[in-house]
Design an enzyme around this catalytic site. Sequence first.
Site, PDB file in Angstrom:
ATOM      1  N   HIS A   4     -20.668 -31.410 -13.407  1.00  0.00           N
ATOM      2  CA  HIS A   4     -22.000 -31.998 -13.203  1.00  0.00           C
ATOM      3  C   HIS A   4     -22.537 -32.413 -14.573  1.00  0.00           C
ATOM      4  O   HIS A   4     -23.081 -33.496 -14.707  1.00  0.00           O
ATOM      5  CB  HIS A   4     -22.910 -30.980 -12.521  1.00  0.00           C
ATOM      6  CG  HIS A   4     -24.221 -31.536 -12.087  1.00  0.00           C
ATOM      7  ND1 HIS A   4     -24.329 -32.619 -11.254  1.00  0.00           N
ATOM      8  CD2 HIS A   4     -25.504 -31.163 -12.372  1.00  0.00           C
ATOM      9  CE1 HIS A   4     -25.600 -32.892 -11.034  1.00  0.00           C
ATOM     10  NE2 HIS A   4     -26.340 -32.032 -11.710  1.00  0.00           N
ATOM     11  N   LYS A  31     -21.485 -38.311 -17.350  1.00  0.00           N
ATOM     12  CA  LYS A  31     -22.910 -38.671 -17.458  1.00  0.00           C
ATOM     13  C   LYS A  31     -23.213 -39.502 -18.715  1.00  0.00           C
ATOM     14  O   LYS A  31     -24.168 -40.275 -18.720  1.00  0.00           O
ATOM     15  CB  LYS A  31     -23.776 -37.410 -17.450  1.00  0.00           C
ATOM     16  CG  LYS A  31     -23.660 -36.534 -16.171  1.00  0.00           C
ATOM     17  CD  LYS A  31     -24.345 -37.133 -14.977  1.00  0.00           C
ATOM     18  CE  LYS A  31     -24.597 -36.172 -13.837  1.00  0.00           C
ATOM     19  NZ  LYS A  31     -23.425 -35.669 -13.109  1.00  0.00           N
ATOM     20  N   PHE A  64     -32.012 -29.548  -7.942  1.00  0.00           N
ATOM     21  CA  PHE A  64     -33.282 -28.838  -7.806  1.00  0.00           C
ATOM     22  C   PHE A  64     -33.232 -27.964  -6.548  1.00  0.00           C
ATOM     23  O   PHE A  64     -32.596 -28.326  -5.555  1.00  0.00           O
ATOM     24  CB  PHE A  64     -34.426 -29.844  -7.630  1.00  0.00           C
ATOM     25  CG  PHE A  64     -35.027 -30.347  -8.920  1.00  0.00           C
ATOM     26  CD1 PHE A  64     -34.418 -30.149 -10.141  1.00  0.00           C
ATOM     27  CD2 PHE A  64     -36.229 -31.051  -8.892  1.00  0.00           C
ATOM     28  CE1 PHE A  64     -34.986 -30.633 -11.311  1.00  0.00           C
ATOM     29  CE2 PHE A  64     -36.801 -31.539 -10.062  1.00  0.00           C
ATOM     30  CZ  PHE A  64     -36.181 -31.326 -11.269  1.00  0.00           C
TER      31      PHE A  64
END
Lengths: 367, 213
Positions: free
Chosen positions: A262, A291, A352
């Site tokens: 991630h 990313k 989240f």
Amino acid sequence: MRKAYINATSIRSICGNTKQTLDAVFNKKSSLTILSDVVPDKTICIGKFPDESSFEELLFDSVDEILNESNLQDYSNTLLLVGSSVGGMATTEKILFRDDSYKNINVDSHTINVIAYTLNKKYNFLATRSFSTACTSSANALKVAKELINVGAYDNVLVVGADETCSTTIFGFSALGILSDEVCRPFQNGRKGMNVSEGIGTLLLQNSSQDDSVELVGVGASSDAYHIANPDPTATGAKTSIGKALANASLNPQDIDYINAHGTGTMANDTTEAKAILNIFGDQVHVSSSKSNIGHTLGAAGAIEAVICVQSLKKQLLPPQIYCADNENSLNYVDIAKNAKIGYVLSNSFAFGGNNTSLIFGACLEN
Amino acid sequence: MKINVEITKKAFVHNKLKIEDLNEKELVQKMLIRRRLSRSSRILINLAHKCDFTAGVMVYGSAYGELIDTVNILEAIKNNDMVSPSAFQNSVYNTAASYHSIVHGNTSEILTLSCGDETSYNVMQQAALSLLKEDEVFVCVVEAMNFDGVDSLNKCANELEYGISFVLKQSEKEVNVIVQNKIQKGVPSSLSWMKNLYDLCENNDGCVVEVEL
């Protein structure tokens, strides 16, 4: 149990189309932009699509590409699963900031469902469903796609992960103090945060394989039950989702050859994720985050990074990480694209609310 | 592929404007968490309590998500004010389900769907899929829309706070209810299918419905 094969993939990202994006990922290029005129008194680094096409046009392009690449004539026997974090928020903002009123906003264009609605109007899917679990949205859509194919409920499932950059996410992440002013440096010492970005990842899963299929072999999910925005620093939730994916795939940790992390570039995410990886896999497995190339595409990240994993398996090529000279931990980061024998790859997505999803892809043994 | 699903527990709350007495003080004893709960979270936690659900797989649905916090953010940006970090954290669609997991230490899988008018039926479909592996699944759908400015958007005169929940298990029993998705005055369309099911099961403890995956 039927197997779930990934038979066609496409990406639209800040780096361009599928080919351009994969070229950027495997060759350590980034299309993130440093801007000083978006958030008052702040420099931020974010990702925006090139200006030529609208978000809707890019969505259609991405889904058309799948149709061209696959054995489908149309989508009439295909279930559409969409994963998105913000849905039509950019449209809402445009109208609200122009009119200073909610009056002209079509509430149905604001919702997550607008993406499935827009696609269904053009392609007439068998049925549609939309998931919104923040940054795990499209990873969860992929998980459900596999489960539905496994039980024989559907033959074809199209997963679309799509999110468009909007003021709400830019200002929101800025308010949390985790928006970087430079291209993010996941897992590096002194990293300054994440880069909000936009993108579309599309994958066709089917119950029969083709010559170059990749199999979605394992899926796992968990909840941290810890904090609404911060990951549990013990990494228990992350370890659980990875463990469940391994169990679902009937694999051992040593079977995994590469992990697409991630890796957002925030202090909290990367420290926790590294702890989970080191605990389960040790420090030999190859790891990288994409990313720095394409930014954090929020609800689309799971699908886009799944396409990168699929390509890694097809090419037997490890995707590198742009920055890996000053690592915070002892993980084995991929510093340059290199050929390797790759049997299984893991992709992590965390969100989240402590929502964790892990996916394992495998080279298709039938081929 | 169809699954017979039995409703073992059910709960329902609603109000034209704002549901009173969600019993937060008793249900969420840590003040720090209680203060930060979104309206949808308060409604979900109340419904889960009424269904005796604390831990296990949850499928949550909302067509509009956390509108109150979303509007808070939009107004701040529009007026060049600081965006509240709490409002942003609470603005994602899975907020309510996540707060419930934090309050009860529920580490199980939680999914959140948002499918427009089909939301509540799609939540039932997802739950039916989960029931192939799980003994019991908690489903909940909530809309909390009472924000300043809602009058200009609420053309259907929906009640502004609405929530329905069930505890479900897979059943070998024969189907005894068939849901006709009738439009009901005041019920948000996104919750309509589950509200129709709730009405059919209100006085029937052994309600079994067929759900297509």
